[in-house]
Design an enzyme around this catalytic site. Structure first.
Site, PDB file in Angstrom:
ATOM      1  NE  ARG A  38      -8.623  -9.855 -11.489  1.00 23.29           N
ATOM      2  CZ  ARG A  38      -9.877  -9.361 -11.592  1.00 23.29           C
ATOM      3  NH1 ARG A  38     -10.283  -8.404 -10.784  1.00 23.29           N
ATOM      4  NH2 ARG A  38     -10.678  -9.835 -12.503  1.00 23.29           N
ATOM      5  CE  LYS A  49      12.215  -7.019   0.663  1.00 27.79           C
ATOM      6  NZ  LYS A  49      12.057  -5.559   0.687  1.00 27.79           N
ATOM      7  CG  ASP A  60       7.747   0.724   3.278  1.00 24.55           C
ATOM      8  OD1 ASP A  60       7.839  -0.227   4.082  1.00 24.55           O
ATOM      9  OD2 ASP A  60       8.107   0.641   2.084  1.00 24.55           O
ATOM     10  CE1 TYR A 101      13.488  -2.397  -1.889  1.00 27.15           C
ATOM     11  CE2 TYR A 101      11.687  -1.886  -3.380  1.00 27.15           C
ATOM     12  CZ  TYR A 101      12.687  -2.731  -2.960  1.00 27.15           C
ATOM     13  OH  TYR A 101      12.882  -3.914  -3.617  1.00 27.15           O
TER      14      TYR A 101
END
Ligand SMILES: *Cc1c(COP(=O)(O)O)cnc(C)c1O
Length: 392
Positions: free
Chosen positions: A56, A206, A181, A109
């Site tokens: 993690r 993406k 972004d 977004y």
């Protein structure tokens, strides 16, 4: 075989590969890493020795991928997250606190907008949403409490181009952290970090990973304190990237430049074909002279105008349904950046939460479509759209 000959499975290192080594990167799914004693574990935690302890907190596949994306952005120390939204969340929640104000684009977004208007709000972080193509609006929205500006260079699905030179200068002058972004533009289309952004965010899901099989995010922060805050928040809240997804995205990234170049030239050709088609009411592509932000696009998108094209046909849901079905070799799917061309319908997907009036204000009618252009042969791609449009 007697019972005494049985050896229960036990942990041991993988065989060395000797005088040869694997060309492909190994995938390392181990959750935990062993060390010889507490002192060596201490040394890793204190940064005096390199190494891993618990997945993690970090693992080799995330570090390998982050350093590849660092190379594209021209920075170092990027952090992988488990999704693009995890990257947005880590940036906003890692860097802001109650009483702070954020200025954000009103066309971010959808989930980023939701995080700002609903979740940050619950934690006492206020916001003003602005049109990022209008530098006066952005300037007027900044107050003495403004700690961060969040923008996307090219908006979804309206393909508007933010006034990046103006916003960069404003953030610098006011000492406000600028987070970009850069998912739509990618570092090859807009080198956000090299041009001065303080934090760069990617949905690696993406274009970068490119095959719709990995969900990942990435953040790169210039200020080491910002980097630490984002890393610590990600680790504490478990926004960790999976080794398998990092491994897949690494493989995708080797062809990223080739895919983007092809997708971008296809997009320009498709935009022109759609623009000339009698069934198409309007096309939006920043490389075209009829784009509302053409001058800004020429200034901001110097390496190409990207792979995203939006267009509008006459009519409502019935015509939209007809076209979607007629384009049977173009996948109807609400994502972007796949190797194949995908078609999305914002009114029924990304923008379904808006009122019809709010959608229409953005130009998003029932006949509005967004295309994420892929790497197919150009002629075949255009022929598909012409065949589909002819059925309207
Ligand atoms: C898809 C997307 C996100 C979210 O990324 P996920 O990997 O789906 O969580 C954030 N910003 C932009 C611009 C996106 O297109």
């Amino acid at each position: 075989m007697s019972r005494n000959d049985t050896r229960l499975p036990s942990r041991a290192p993988m065989p060395e590969t000797g005088a040869s080594r694997a060309l492909g990167s190994p995938m390392q799914p181990s959750v935990v890493y062993t060390t010889s004693d507490p002192d060596s574990l201490d040394a890793i935690y204190e940064g005096q020795a390199s190494g891993y302890s618990y997945a993690r907190e970090g693992h080799p596949n995330a570090d390998r991928l982050a350093s590849m994306i660092d190379g594209l952005e021209g920075g170092q120390g990027g952090v992988m997250q488990g999704s693009g939204m995890a990257a947005v969340t880590a940036t906003l929640m890692g860097l802001l606190q109650a009483g702070d104000h954020i200025v954000a684009s009103d066309q971010l977004y959808g989930r980023s907008l939701r995080m700002i208007t609903q979740d940050l709000q619950r934690f006492g972080i206020t916001h003003t949403l602005v049109d990022p193509t209008d530098i006066d609006a952005v300037t007027n929205a900044c107050t003495s409490a403004t700690k961060l500006i969040l923008v996307e260079v090219v908006s979804n699905p309206t393909i508007r181009v933010a006034d990046m030179p103006g916003i960069m200068a404003l953030a610098k002058e006011r000492g406000i952290t600028l987070a970009v972004d850069n998912t739509f533009t990618t570092p090859l289309g807009y080198p956000a970090y090299q041009l001065g952004a303080d934090v760069v965010i990617h949905s690696v899901t993406k274009l970068m990973a490119g095959h719709s099989d990995a969900t990942l995010g990435y953040t790169l922060a210039r200020d080491p304190d910002h980097r630490k805050a984002i890393y610590d928040f990600s680790t504490t809240t478990g926004l960790t990237a999976s080794p398998f997804d990092c491994w897949l995205a690494e493989r995708g990234l080797y062809t990223f430049e080739l895919r983007l170049a092809r997708a971008q030239s296809n997009a320009a050709a498709l935009a022109d074909a759609l623009g000339a088609h009698p069934k198409v009411e309007h096309v939006l592509y920043p490389g075209r002279d009829d784009h509302p932000d053409k001058a800004l696009a020429d200034q901001v998108l110097t390496a190409g105008f990207g792979n995203m094209v939006s267009f509008r046909i006459h009519g409502g849901r019935a015509e939209a349904t007809k076209l979607t079905r007629a384009l049977d070799d173009i996948a109807f799917a609400p994502t972007l950046g796949d190797v194949s061309t995908t078609l999305s319908h914002p009114a029924s997907s990304s923008h379904r939460g808006l009122t019809e009036g709010a959608r229409l204000a953005l130009g998003i009618t029932e006949g509005f479509f967004r295309v994420s252009v892929g790497v197919e042969p150009e002629d075949a791609l255009i022929a598909s759209f012409e065949t589909g449009l002819a059925q309207l």
